[in-house]
Design an enzyme around this catalytic site. Structure first.
Site, PDB file in Angstrom:
ATOM      1  CG  MET A 160      -1.468   1.313   1.656  1.00 20.14           C
ATOM      2  SD  MET A 160      -2.246   1.261   3.307  1.00 20.14           S
ATOM      3  CE  MET A 160      -3.777   0.452   2.942  1.00 20.14           C
ATOM      4  CG  ASP A 213       0.513   8.107  -2.753  1.00 24.84           C
ATOM      5  OD1 ASP A 213       1.518   7.660  -2.203  1.00 24.84           O
ATOM      6  OD2 ASP A 213       0.547   8.779  -3.795  1.00 24.84           O
ATOM      7  CD1 TRP A 245       4.459   1.827  -5.655  1.00 16.57           C
ATOM      8  CD2 TRP A 245       5.427   1.159  -7.553  1.00 16.57           C
ATOM      9  NE1 TRP A 245       3.896   2.532  -6.688  1.00 16.57           N
ATOM     10  CE2 TRP A 245       4.471   2.141  -7.864  1.00 16.57           C
ATOM     11  CE3 TRP A 245       6.149   0.581  -8.597  1.00 16.57           C
ATOM     12  CZ2 TRP A 245       4.221   2.574  -9.162  1.00 16.57           C
ATOM     13  CZ3 TRP A 245       5.900   1.006  -9.889  1.00 16.57           C
ATOM     14  CH2 TRP A 245       4.957   1.986 -10.166  1.00 16.57           C
ATOM     15  CG  PHE A 258       0.577   6.494 -10.864  1.00 18.39           C
ATOM     16  CD1 PHE A 258       0.737   5.124 -10.937  1.00 18.39           C
ATOM     17  CD2 PHE A 258       1.702   7.296 -10.972  1.00 18.39           C
ATOM     18  CE1 PHE A 258       2.001   4.549 -11.116  1.00 18.39           C
ATOM     19  CE2 PHE A 258       2.968   6.739 -11.148  1.00 18.39           C
ATOM     20  CZ  PHE A 258       3.124   5.373 -11.222  1.00 18.39           C
ATOM     21  NE  ARG A 293       4.099  11.464  -9.684  1.00 17.13           N
ATOM     22  CZ  ARG A 293       5.232  11.777 -10.309  1.00 17.13           C
ATOM     23  NH1 ARG A 293       5.275  11.822 -11.616  1.00 17.13           N
ATOM     24  NH2 ARG A 293       6.327  12.042  -9.617  1.00 17.13           N
ATOM     25  CG  ASP A 294      -0.188  12.266  -7.554  1.00 24.60           C
ATOM     26  OD1 ASP A 294      -0.376  11.160  -8.104  1.00 24.60           O
ATOM     27  OD2 ASP A 294       0.912  12.610  -7.082  1.00 24.60           O
ATOM     28  CD1 TRP A 319       7.576   8.131  -1.800  1.00 22.86           C
ATOM     29  CD2 TRP A 319       7.673   5.960  -2.353  1.00 22.86           C
ATOM     30  NE1 TRP A 319       6.409   7.810  -2.455  1.00 22.86           N
ATOM     31  CE2 TRP A 319       6.439   6.487  -2.811  1.00 22.86           C
ATOM     32  CE3 TRP A 319       7.940   4.609  -2.590  1.00 22.86           C
ATOM     33  CZ2 TRP A 319       5.491   5.716  -3.478  1.00 22.86           C
ATOM     34  CZ3 TRP A 319       6.988   3.840  -3.262  1.00 22.86           C
ATOM     35  CH2 TRP A 319       5.797   4.395  -3.696  1.00 22.86           C
TER      36      TRP A 319
HETATM   37  C1  FRU Z   1       3.372   9.509  -4.294  1.00 21.29           C
HETATM   38  C2  FRU Z   1       3.314   8.859  -5.659  1.00 21.29           C
HETATM   39  C3  FRU Z   1       2.324   9.601  -6.547  1.00 21.29           C
HETATM   40  C4  FRU Z   1       1.918   8.558  -7.540  1.00 21.29           C
HETATM   41  C5  FRU Z   1       1.915   7.304  -6.686  1.00 21.29           C
HETATM   42  C6  FRU Z   1       2.296   6.056  -7.434  1.00 21.29           C
HETATM   43  O1  FRU Z   1       3.790   8.664  -3.276  1.00 21.29           O
HETATM   44  O2  FRU Z   1       4.608   8.829  -6.219  1.00 21.29           O
HETATM   45  O3  FRU Z   1       2.839  10.774  -7.130  1.00 21.29           O
HETATM   46  O4  FRU Z   1       0.674   8.822  -8.103  1.00 21.29           O
HETATM   47  O5  FRU Z   1       2.810   7.530  -5.629  1.00 21.29           O
HETATM   48  O6  FRU Z   1       2.117   4.907  -6.666  1.00 21.29           O
END
Ligand code: FRU
Length: 488
Positions: free
Chosen positions: A59, A61, A85, A116, A178-179, A316
């Site tokens: 797991m 974000d 991951w 993502f 992203r995000d 991370w």
């Molecule tokens: C942040 C991230 C996001 C991305 C996701 C991928 O931790 O790097 O920017 O969408 O994790 O798992």
């Protein structure tokens, strides 16, 4: 996480991704069966009792934190096939009170895109997920990120929108895009998305839409001036106590004294915003929101006049010791946040008290005295801030230990995991002088005073918890053992 790392990991895991190229009901059923079959293999020693964690596998974000048909929903970056991951799915849990959680079927499986991070909105009876689809390509920069939708009319089963992607390019054609965090204001949907400039400065882009499908670029909501990192991940934007807050997770900040000691940060910029000019004017510089070792990619939900925050309870590029047990990663407790002056304060949600399983143990813990707990406990501790406070948290059967201390000479709270793995911050109590500490099977969360300084750190004791007072003073302790509120 950097783009290059995703590519390397993807190369190893593309086999697993090809397993789920078509998001059929059958693929979803197979995945749920795989999870059921795999669960008994997990070693439970560090499984959390009251924090959200993956049923098996990996797991990261929190995603799509939302309220739909009377329940809170939380999705998360999920890779079921390994405790590392991999091609991202969206796991899914729900709750009536943000304290007791129910596991739901995996909401999104990757097709040719990895799913993502992103957010969720409710449009009438429909729940809409907006997420980044990362597609790997064989030409430089070897990946591209665009925005996708998935829809549901029951909050459990999701269908990807046929017209995906709905938002494909940034003004500078950056592949890092992203995000998405979407919200409704007036007659429009808005979304902010993390990206970077051509010379690798992190930034957040603002768009607007009438239907969540056709998007118009409005403005750069915020951008690094050069010393605020090369990429801004997981942005969020909301009004809090009359100000606007840009919350985000920048990558590439240099450590400065006690600040920015984790590899990546999560923090906020306070300012003002105008929906006519789409301009965000920062008033207070970036501040970290949590001072612990393990806190990243936090996201919020506004509901019933309150603002709730949850975060990935890891970092991370550090070991996640539970990965040998068949799982990795967790979420922090949900916190209610408020802005007081220039500080966001965080408190566990009120319902958190419902997990107290016992009468309070109330005692004056003398120097060198110990208390013992099972794996899940809550402690409220108070001592004189004119003298040193030092508490040691360790496993009743060994394992990792941590010290929480108050250093009156420098007015700092310290969370020390040994071997100089220290996080600390100056603390000026806004009101209460006590510490509220949550212990779970592999975590510690410390809320100082009214929540003006909070530390979230993972810790790996063996057995239950032993808490010793190594202060020169006796400490007032109120303690509770806590019930399970997340399925095993
Ligand atoms: C942040 C991230 C996001 C991305 C996701 C991928 O931790 O790097 O920017 O969408 O994790 O798992």
């Amino acid at each position: 996480m950097t783009g290059l790392r995703y590519i390397v990991i993807f190369a190893f895991l593309s086999l697993a991704l090809s397993k789920s190229v078509r998001q059929t009901d059958e693929a979803k059923k197979e995945l749920e069966q795989y999870i059921l079959d795999k669960k008994p293999e997990i070693d439970p020693k560090w499984r959390l009792l009251y924090h959200v964690m993956p049923p098996v596998g990996w797991m990261n974000d929190p995603n799509g934190f939302s309220f739909y048909r009377g329940e809170y929903h939380l999705f998360y970056q999920f890779y079921p096939y390994d405790s590392a991951w991999g091609p991202m799915h969206w796991g899914h849990v729900s709750s009536e009170d943000l304290v007791t959680w129910k596991q739901l079927p995996t909401a999104l499986l990757p097709d040719n895109e990895m799913c993502f991070s992103g957010s969720a909105v409710t449009d009438g009876d429909t729940m809409i997920l907006m997420y980044t689809g990362r597609v790997i390509s064989d030409v430089e920069p070897f990946y591209n990120e665009t925005q996708y939708l998935a829809l549901s009319d029951d909050g459990v089963n999701f269908q990807k929108y046929e017209g995906n992607p709905v938002l494909a390019t940034t003004p500078n054609s950056s592949p890092d895009f992203r995000d998405p965090k979407a919200w409704r204001h007036g007659d429009h949907w808005y979304v902010i998305i993390g990206s970077k400039t051509d010379d690798s400065r992190g930034r957040v882009l603002l768009y607007r839409s009438e239907d969540m499908k056709n998007w118009q670029f409005l403005n750069v909501l915020g951008e690094s001036n050069g010393d605020m990192g090369y990429m801004w991940e997981c942005p969020d934007f909301f009004e809090l106590n009359g100000k606007f807050v840009l919350l985000m997770s920048p990558q590439g900040l240099e450590p400065q004294g006690d600040r920015f000691k984790n590899i990546y940060q999560t923090g906020y910029i306070i300012g003002s915003f105008n929906y006519d000019t789409f301009e965000f004017v920062p008033e207070v510089e970036f501040q970290e929101i949590d001072f612990g070792h393990d806190f990243y990619a936090a996201t919020t939900l506004g509901h019933d006049g309150k603002r709730y925050l949850i975060s990935w309870f890891n970092m991370w590029e550090v070991p996640l010791p539970e990965d040998v047990d068949g799982w990795a990663g967790a979420m922090t407790l949900v916190r209610e946040i408020e802005l007081i002056g220039t500080t966001i304060i965080q408190k566990p949600v009120d319902g958190q008290k419902s997990l107290r399983d016992s009468e309070a143990i109330v005692t004056d813990l003398e120097p060198n005295q110990k208390l013992e707990f099972e794996k899940a406990a809550e402690l409220i501790i108070e001592g004189s801030l004119d003298e040193k406070i030092e508490l040691v948290f360790e496993g009743s059967e060994g394992g990792q230990k941590a010290w929480i201390r108050w250093q009156p000479d420098v007015r700092k709270v310290v969370v020390d995991r040994g071997s100089e793995d220290i996080r600390q911050v100056e603390w000026t109590p806004l009101g209460s002088h006590s510490w509220r500490i949550f212990l779970d099977a592999s975590s510690i969360e410390l809320f100082c005073g009214e929540g003006e300084a909070v530390f979230s750190s993972r810790l790996y004791p063996l057995g239950g918890w032993t808490v010793s007072n190594e202060s020169p003073q006796s400490l007032r302790v109120e303690a509770y053992s806590l019930k399970r509120s997340f399925p095993e």
